[in-house]
Each structure stands twice: as structure tokens, then as C-alpha cells.
Design an enzyme around this catalytic site. Structure first.
Site, PDB file in Angstrom:
ATOM      1  CG  ASP A 291       2.734 -10.026  -0.946  1.00  0.00           C
ATOM      2  OD1 ASP A 291       2.472 -11.091  -1.504  1.00  0.00           O
ATOM      3  OD2 ASP A 291       3.426  -9.157  -1.472  1.00  0.00           O
TER       4      ASP A 291
ATOM      5  CG  ASP B  64      -0.060 -12.830  -4.088  1.00  0.00           C
ATOM      6  OD1 ASP B  64       1.099 -12.818  -3.648  1.00  0.00           O
ATOM      7  OD2 ASP B  64      -0.492 -11.953  -4.853  1.00  0.00           O
TER       8      ASP B  64
ATOM      9  NE  ARG C  63       4.440   1.027  -4.950  1.00  0.00           N
ATOM     10  CZ  ARG C  63       4.738  -0.156  -5.488  1.00  0.00           C
ATOM     11  NH1 ARG C  63       5.965  -0.650  -5.345  1.00  0.00           N
ATOM     12  NH2 ARG C  63       3.851  -0.848  -6.154  1.00  0.00           N
TER      13      ARG C  63
ATOM     14  CD1 TRP D 150      -2.794   1.385  -6.946  1.00  0.00           C
ATOM     15  CD2 TRP D 150      -4.091  -0.086  -5.882  1.00  0.00           C
ATOM     16  NE1 TRP D 150      -2.169   0.162  -7.004  1.00  0.00           N
ATOM     17  CE2 TRP D 150      -2.954  -0.761  -6.365  1.00  0.00           C
ATOM     18  CE3 TRP D 150      -5.048  -0.816  -5.171  1.00  0.00           C
ATOM     19  CZ2 TRP D 150      -2.734  -2.122  -6.161  1.00  0.00           C
ATOM     20  CZ3 TRP D 150      -4.850  -2.169  -4.969  1.00  0.00           C
ATOM     21  CH2 TRP D 150      -3.708  -2.811  -5.466  1.00  0.00           C
TER      22      TRP D 150
ATOM     23  CB  SER E  12       9.938  -5.822  -7.085  1.00  0.00           C
ATOM     24  OG  SER E  12       9.802  -4.617  -6.359  1.00  0.00           O
TER      25      SER E  12
ATOM     26  CB  THR F 237       8.669  -0.670  -7.705  1.00  0.00           C
ATOM     27  OG1 THR F 237       8.321  -1.614  -6.682  1.00  0.00           O
ATOM     28  CG2 THR F 237       8.635  -1.375  -9.056  1.00  0.00           C
TER      29      THR F 237
END
Length: 579
Positions: free
Chosen positions: A317, A315, A134, A486, A193, A178
Site C-alpha cells: 500500500d 501489498d 476510525r 496497532w 475501502s 472505515t
């Protein structure tokens, strides 16, 4: 006439001197001023607070029609996949990472490559959600980035030569990296990660010159932190919110990296899902997973935390970026921060102490909780929507949950405009069938204990760019997109909002009304983060193009809808020419 020529010569000489004066190493002060400087982009988020706002105003809803391509740069024909990076710009050079742990230095005026670094990846890396990277960080004469085999690499920014290369964790246990690093006061701050492999989430600070570890803060209760090579303090209290030994493989990955608020001298990191996904195996809140954690940049000690999804069973997060801003409400100015969480709620929090100020939905359907109790800060759960305990069976009873585990907003960063006082959030409307399964931990193996299928909620759109008012929690305007959004968001003082779409477009919207005012087809899905800067008196915009990321890998029925989007790997740069 001679005097006039002399005046021009003097002015030209001063311009050359000024250009030379700003060239060279990047200082801590340069990074802190990144949000207000216009001739460069020195940090992920266009400033350490992560607002992604530029004070440049030459591009407006009226002038953006004149924005034209300046050049395009290819990342290479074979190593495509998802290009989720945000470029940096310094002294006329652009630094951008690519898939498969690569870093390129490109002449920002011409698009000519200056150097390229290809990290040699070993066999057996285990990235969860595509081979993405990223972005990089820059400080002094070095540029830094992390790799899929869990290393932090420092390169000479002028030559691309390796200065040092440090191991962060064991990739064979499921660790990877990442996120773009963050440089704060001469320290390179990184997250990790691998939450789907039962790793332990971590924030680390290393000396920017030597790469030596300064401090380390685990994000799961029971683990010991370090400071200057010695044990410091335990994170939380052993077994306070984790049963048995599950804290040893508890997840909580800090895979999106962090932000920094210089006003309060605080680092903010989001933490990922607890492991395994099957929540019946780990009763309790499972601190500090699915949270925002505030850290002391000198020692790594936790100042405060706010858990968005205690005992996460979907999930969801809590890794989404925490963006510092000044909340002006009822005649007061509050040092606040905002977070659009994967669980579907948009949170506004006092960044000095972690106290919840407001929480409101930013998607149309939330099935796991009725609301967020503003007094306790905790969600009011809908118990029937938690995936059931398999109770020894191969599979527990499925439930339909919204949002889907890929989130009402996933990794793609939002933007905040101090002018409009609005946040611009790339949201997605989808749900999932999800069920729990028995699971035991095995090093290097997926540690889920759940199955799932993602489904769109509506026939006409999945993605939605939404302007959120942090004072009220209301949606001011929205743009609906057929495919999931995205990519990251950028906003400017010229009253513009930029973001990309999987259909290949980089688009610009009026920041006040949401009207689409410009678009350009890049040839592949845009899942990168756009930037803008000024060079030679002209305003530039850049974005990476290349479809990939988690959606085609984990998207279930949604993945089938976007299966025909072509991959790519390129960097597009546009400019508004001088009149």
C-alpha cells in the site's frame, strides 16, 4: 465588600457568556484552529494537518503519575471487535464511533450517554480487516461518519437524528468505508475501502449541508473524474502504466482517509495496493496505487503524486497518513510532509511539489529494496525478493519478505511534536512467506492472486514505538513491545507521548528520552487513538479500548501469539485533578 462581590458576579457572568459564545455550531475556522485550541478536539488528527500534537502542558513526565480515571463507557456487550476510533470533543460532548458502524454521543464530564446511532447493516458486507470504524467529523450542527456498507451519514449533533444518508458505492462489489471523514471549507471529504476486492480507489467531496456530490477523483489511471455533476478530467492517461483492462479493477483504495494543509490549500490522500496482488499480471508502475496524491480541494484535480512502491508486489500500500510540518534544516525552513510507509521507509517530501527530500528505514529488516534512490525517488529493487510468477502452476515459488504485508506501520497514525521536532512512529518488526497464484476478477470476490504467512522476526518483541528525526532519518529512541503495536499516537507540549498496546495498556513516555512514565490497564487491547483536551481547568486524556483489527484476522503465526487477548469495547477517560 459589595464591590468585591460585584466583581466576582461580573467575572462569573463573563465566564458564562464566554462559555455560551463558544457553544453551538462548528465553523470552518474552528476546524482550521483545532491544532492550537485546547478545549475541544474537532478533527481526526487533532488538526487538519494530522500532527496529533496538543499544546497542553499540565501533564508532564513529573505530573502524569497523578493522572487518574474519570469514567469509563461501554460500547455494548455483543458488538465488540476492534475499536480503532479517535474521539472528538465539542462543547462538553464526546463523539466516538464504534465497531459495526455505530456512533455515540457521551457527556464528556460524566460519561453518561446522550444518544446512540446504530447503522442498520445489510447482509453480505465485505470488510477486509474487521468491522472497525476510525472516527467521525463535525461541522455546523452535524456529525458525520462512514459505514461498512459504503454510506456517508450526517446526524444532528445534539439529537443523533439522521439529517441525510448518502450511498458512496456498491457494497456488493466489495466497497466499504472505515476512515474518518475530513471537513474542508464546507465540504466533507471521504476515502473508500475494498482494495482486496478489485474496487477502484476514490476521493469524494460532498456538500456538508446537503450531502450532494461536488467532485470525485478516482485513484487509478484511466478513470474519469467528475465536478459539479459533469465529467471533468481523466486520472492519468489510459494504459500508460496499466496493461489491457486491469485498470478497471485496479484497487488503490483510499481507506485511511486524508489530511489537509491550509497553508498550501492541498489535500493529501494515500492510496492502497494495486489489484490483484500478483504483480506479474499487471506490468508497469500501476499509477496511482501505493502513492501519496496531492489534490486541489476545490476541484479534486491532482497537483502532484509520489509513488512509494511502484508495481507493488507485496501489498505494501501507500495509504499511510501524510503529515505536514515545517522542516528546519541547514538554516532553512521547508514546507514538508512526512510518511512512515508500510514498505519500511520513512519519507520526507516537499509538500509544495512532491519532491523527495529524504527516505530512511524505520525498521531493522527490509528485503524488497536496497534503498530509495534520492535522485529519482524510486526504490532500488532486490529482484529475487519479488514473489515469482506462477507461470500456469497452482503456486509460484515462495519468498521470505520483510516487512510483512501488514506493514512496518499499518493504519495507526504517528504523531509529530514541533517542540522536539521528532515524529513518533508505531512500528512493527515482522516478515512473511509470500507466493503468487493465478487469479481472475469476479465481482464481490477476493482478488488477491497470492498466499502468505506472517512471522515475527524476533523472539522478544514485534512492536516498536520509535522517535524519528526527519532531518537525518535516524531513530532517536525506541520502546519495544512484545505484541504488535496497532494503536495511534498522541504527543503534547508537556513532553509526553501516549499510545496503547494489545496487552491492554495505555502508556505515556517522555517525548525526549522514551522513558516510560505512566501506564493504565484498560481490560482489553488498545488499538484506538488517544486524545487530550482541557475542561473546567483540568487536562483530560481519552482512548478507546477493544482488541481487534487486522492482526487476529490476517496475522498468521503472529495471530497465534496474540490469540488469548480478550476482546472489549469501552471508552476510557482520565484527568489530572486540580491541585
Amino acid at each position: 465588600m459589595k464591590r468585591l462581590i460585584s466583581t466576582f458576579a461580573l467575572a462569573a457572568g463573563l465566564a458564562v457568556w464566554a462559555a455560551a459564545a463558544v457553544a453551538g455550531p462548528v465553523s470552518n475556522d474552528d476546524i482550521l484552529k483545532d491544532a492550537t485550541s485546547t478545549g475541544d478536539v474537532l478533527s481526526y488528527g487533532l488538526g487538519p494537518q494530522g500532527q496529533r500534537f496538543s499544546p497542553l502542558a499540565k501533564l508532564t513526565p513529573e505530573t502524569v503519575a497523578k493522572l487518574v480515571p474519570a469514567w469509563s463507557f461501554s460500547f455494548g456487550g455483543e458488538k465488540q471487535r476492534g475499536q480503532e476510533a479517535q474521539p472528538l470533543v465539542h462543547d462538553g460532548v464526546m463523539y466516538v464511533t464504534g465497531s459495526y458502524s455505530r456512533l455515540f454521543a457521551v457527556d464528556a464530564r460524566t460519561g453518561q450517554k446522550k444518544w446512540q446511532y446504530d447503522h442498520r447493516l445489510p447482509e453480505g458486507i465485505m470488510p477486509c480487516c474487521d468491522v472497525v470504524n476510525r472516527g467521525a467529523a463535525i461541522h455546523g450542527n452535524k456529525v458525520y461518519f462512514t459505514t461498512l456498507d459504503a454510506r456517508l451519514v450526517a446526524l444532528d449533533k445534539d439529537t443523533g437524528k439522521v439529517v441525510w444518508n448518502k450511498k458512496l458505492a456498491d457494497y456488493q462489489a466489495g466497497y466499504s468505508n472505515t476512515a474518518a471523514p475530513l471537513v474542508v471549507e464546507g465540504k466533507v471529504i471521504t476515502g473508500n475501502s475494498g482494495g482486496e476486492f478489485g474496487i477502484v480507489g476514490m476521493v469524494e467531496a460532498r456538500d456538508a449541508e446537503t450531502g450532494e456530490l461536488v467532485w470525485q477523483r478516482p485513484m487509478v489511471e484511466g478513470h474519469m473524474g467528475t465536478l459539479n455533476g459533469k465529467e471533468s478530467t481523466m486520472t492519468g492517461k489510459l494504459n500508460a502504466s496499466w496493461p489491457g483492462d486491469l485498470w478497471k479493477t485496479g484497487g488503490g483504495a483510499t481507506w485511511l482517509g486524508g489530511t489537509y494543509d491550509p497553508e498550501t490549500r492541498t489535500l493529501f490522500f494515500g492510496t492502497g495496493n494495486p489489484a490483484p496482488w500478483n504483480s506479474h499480471l499487471r506490468p508497469g508502475d500501476n499509477l496511482y496505487t501505493s502513492s501519496t496524491v496531492a489534490l486541489n480541494p476545490d476541484t479534486g484535480e491532482i497537483k502532484w503524486h509520489y509513488q512509494t512502491t511502484p508495481h507493488d508486489g507485496w501489498d505494501f500500500d501507500g495509504v499511510n497518513e501524510f503529515v505536514s510540518f515545517d522542516l528546519k534544516k541547514d538554516g532553512q525552513t521547508i514546507k514538508a510532509g512526512a510518511k512512515a510507509d508500510r514498505n519500511g521507509f520513512f519519507y520526507v517530501i516537499d509538500r509544495t511539489n512532491g519532491k523527495l527530500l529524504n527516505a530512511a528505514p524505520f525498521v531493522s529488516k527490509i528485503t524488497w529494496a536496497k534503498e530509495i534512490d534520492l535522485k529519482t525517488g524510486r526504490p532500488v529493487y532486490i529482484d529475487d525478493n519479488r514473489p515469482a510468477d506462477p507461470s500456469g502452476a497452482e503456486k509460484g515459488k515462495p519468498v521470505f519478505a520483510a516487512p510483512a504485508f501488514l506493514g512496518a506501520k499499518n493504519w495507526m497514525p504517528m504523531a509529530y511534536s514541533p517542540q522536539t521536532e521528532l515524529f513518533y512512529v508505531p512500528a512493527n518488526e515482522w516478515g512473511m512467506d509470500i507466493w503468487n497464484e493465478p487469479i481472475t476478477y469476479k465481482k464481490g470476490a477476493a482478488y488477491l492472486g497470492a498466499g502468505f504467512t506472517i512471522k515475527p522476526l524476533y523472539n522478544d518483541y514485534i512492536g516498536a514505538l520509535r522517535a524519528m528525526d526527519p532531518k537525518t532519518g535516524k531513530i532517536v529512541w525506541e520502546y519495544k513491545n512484545p505484541a504488535p503495536l496497532w494503536g495511534g499516537v498522541l504527543t503534547t507540549a508537556g513532553n509526553l507521548v501516549f499510545t496503547g498496546t494489545p496487552e491492554g495498556f495505555l502508556k505515556a513516555f517522555d517525548a525526549k528520552t522514551g522513558k516510560e512514565v505512566w501506564k493504565f490497564q484498560t481490560g482489553s487491547g488498545v488499538v484506538g487513538c488517544p486524545i487530550t483536551w482541557e475542561m473546567d481547568g483540568e487536562q483530560y486524556v481519552a482512548v478507546a479500548s477493544g482488541w481487534g483489527g487486522a492482526v487476529p484476522l490476517w496475522g498468521g503465526d503472529v495471530a497465534k501469539l496474540v490469540k488469548d487477548i480478550n476482546q472489549g469495547g469501552s471508552l476510557w477517560v482520565f484527568k489530572l485533578p486540580k491541585a
